[in-house]
Write a protein that holds these residues in place. Sequence first.
Motif: not given
Length: 836
Positions: A8, A689, A710, A712, A728, A734, A760
């Motif tokens: 990522s 992010g 954004w 993660d 999550t 996200d 979400y």
Amino acid sequence: MNTHYKQSAISIALALAFTATAVAQETDEAKKEDVKYFEQIVVTGSPGGATQQETSVSVSSFNQEDIFKLAPRSTAEVYRALPGIRAESSGGGGNANITIRGIPLATGGSKFLQIHEDGLPVLEYGDINFGNADNFLRYDWSVGLVEAVRGGSASTFASNSPGGIINMISNTGESGGGAIGTSFGVDYDEFRLDFSYGGEINNDLYFHVGGFARGGEGTRETGFNGDQGGQVKLNITQILDNGFIRFHFKHLDDKVTTYLPAPVRVKSNGDFGPVENFDASSQTLHSAYTTNVSTFDSFGNPRNRDVTDGIHSLVTSIGFEANVEVAENLTFVNKFRTSDISGSFISPFTDTFGDYGPQSASSMANNICNSALDGDGNAFNCASTNVTLANGPNAGSAYNGLTFLNLQFDTEIKDLGNLINDLNLTKEFDNGFSVTAGYYYSMQDIASSWNSWNTFIQTVDGDNSQYLNITDADGETLVDDGLWAPSFLSWEWDLRYQTTAPYLNVGYEMGDNWLFDASIRRDTVQANGELINSCCGGNTDFDLNGDGVISGNSEDASASNGFGFGGGVINLNRAGAVSQIVDYEVSNTSYSFGGSYLLDDSKTIFARYSKGSRAIADRLLQIAGTLNSDGSLTNTTSGFDETKQLEIGFKYATSDLRIYTTLFDTVTEDTQAELTSGLTFIREYEATGLEVEGSYELGSGFSLLGNFTWTDAEISNDAFNPALVGKTPRRQADLIYTITPQYQDDDMLLGAALQGSSEYFVGDSNQLKQDGYTIVNLFATYYVSESFSVSLNVNNLTDEFVITESEEASASAGDIIRARPLNGRTTSVSFKYMFD
């Protein structure tokens, strides 16, 4: 960093590099004069003297015009447009849940994010039970600027703010002039008056006064005027030859209806809507028929409560700020404020107690009957049950619609007052070095009474919910006048937290391009006090309402409910209560170091690494095994949660184009207690992010501004439930974003603010989700003259039904869950007159 996060980070870094390269190619634009964002000095949670462009932290700000475009119905709706900020405004005018950059929002409030007014925290802890920081401040025209610092040096320039700081900075009257305005809800009931005025008293003395007054139901139908009150703020600034001294005063007396989880229909996994006769996005389970409650305080004394009080916020604060150069290149800064804070919190919460979730009246009656015992311990005759309306215009009529169990959250905020002082000395040297040494002190009280929370059986009805009577086949009473049990719990909190924190920052400016700084802070918290848990004792009936008859809402019902936790509270007293003493002292060190390099006047790169801490306050008392009987900490907790954050960023700003990008990687510890579910957890979260903020002047009056973040994120460790590792975190999308296109000329301003999110999960088990959405807010202003304007604001134009949280983590299509949705469509018209 694990492989998933490395991938990522690489992807984001490539995107960041591409953005930087593309922007750098605009050489002609780089030569243009810098805009206000470049020149504005950052005053929140960072070393002083640097502009937004120069500083090695991520910072954003909104002025009054920016905020108007958002059509906000609460302070939280102002915050949610800031980059990286996740602000759930589904609670109404207060009780918002706010977090930042992938840091968890495991329960309520703003645990890792400090909310400041004029550089000092509103509350030392933003997640106090029933005392969220946003309950005790309001956005109005007294505020000149909302500034947000995310991550970075917020860890060391303020206590308990490892995630960042949102600072409401007051107008001070230097520019002079004023304004007065009124606004009206077109499709909801509210009237509001705002005012602002400031200017010079003489050549070296100026002032500003501002505030608001309002009244009405608010953005949802309650059956009464639940949003009522106002605020006034005043400051006076004395200019000195070597600086200034400023005095602040604030008085807030405001009531707002708060919206707790209520029945919501699951249309499919990710899509939700109203249940029959009730739309939780525009209606509430409050009612004109259920506004007065006879109950007991936390010691068993009878009292009456007014449900229309909602969140009642009473704040009176006085403070001053001194900023003076006491010797050559030596500046002394001291900020002080003392605040008297009290009020109350009361609102219906839809509970289940196992089998008693939202359901038909017949089903609810059967469940109650089959579980109940009479005063002699015998079962009731449940061959049939009878349900009738207990009050309202149709009292006595049979009822078989949808019902809910109302657990009346009822808390008296006796004292959340605080005394806060932050002083520092800054010495600037000719060789480019600067040193800031400071000392922070705060005293935060937490004194509240959780009254004997009543539980009622009521109709699910958006047009004035009513109490229900329930009897068995023999006509024996199971529920009388709605009352199921008069005492769910009774807690008395009396706590005090003293925080002291010396801190040090060393900065170095090398040439015209390099800026470095490193800072350290040592927080020490002394915690003292007691939690008295006097829940559910006693067995004596009491005539609460004084009518000479022990029945319905005037009895303790312990002889008739048979549910074990019901029971009266008459025998509750200090001698028979369970007490948890709090008596400990803990310390923690935070640090931050970073630097920025100005490639030229328009482009800057920066990097920073920080470790910040957050003291665990009242919620620690709800987690078993963290405190010994003498009040000292066990080895289960250090008394602090920590956040570690790495940031790499690029800033580009010209007169027409501005792009700020930040790559972040965050690790957060969280020790939490969730009241509604009874869950407690000790966890670690990881998040990587990218945060992007920008604006572009297209010409001919057209412009575009916006931001997106954004993220993660995952649960990386859970002490109590390892099965959640890799999931999550709940309510973590996200992608979140705000995009605002607009057109402005001499006569009008037109535009839209598009605020949205990708999907979400509403629970950590990652089963039930909310689909992605976009909320469309419209704004339009017509300038009748230079001094008078008329505006129209529409919030949630397309009337999207979006839930921010749910008490249920899983459900099937057709089920009813308990959730909090955002407001449906609301429209307001306002008139504003400005004068010199």
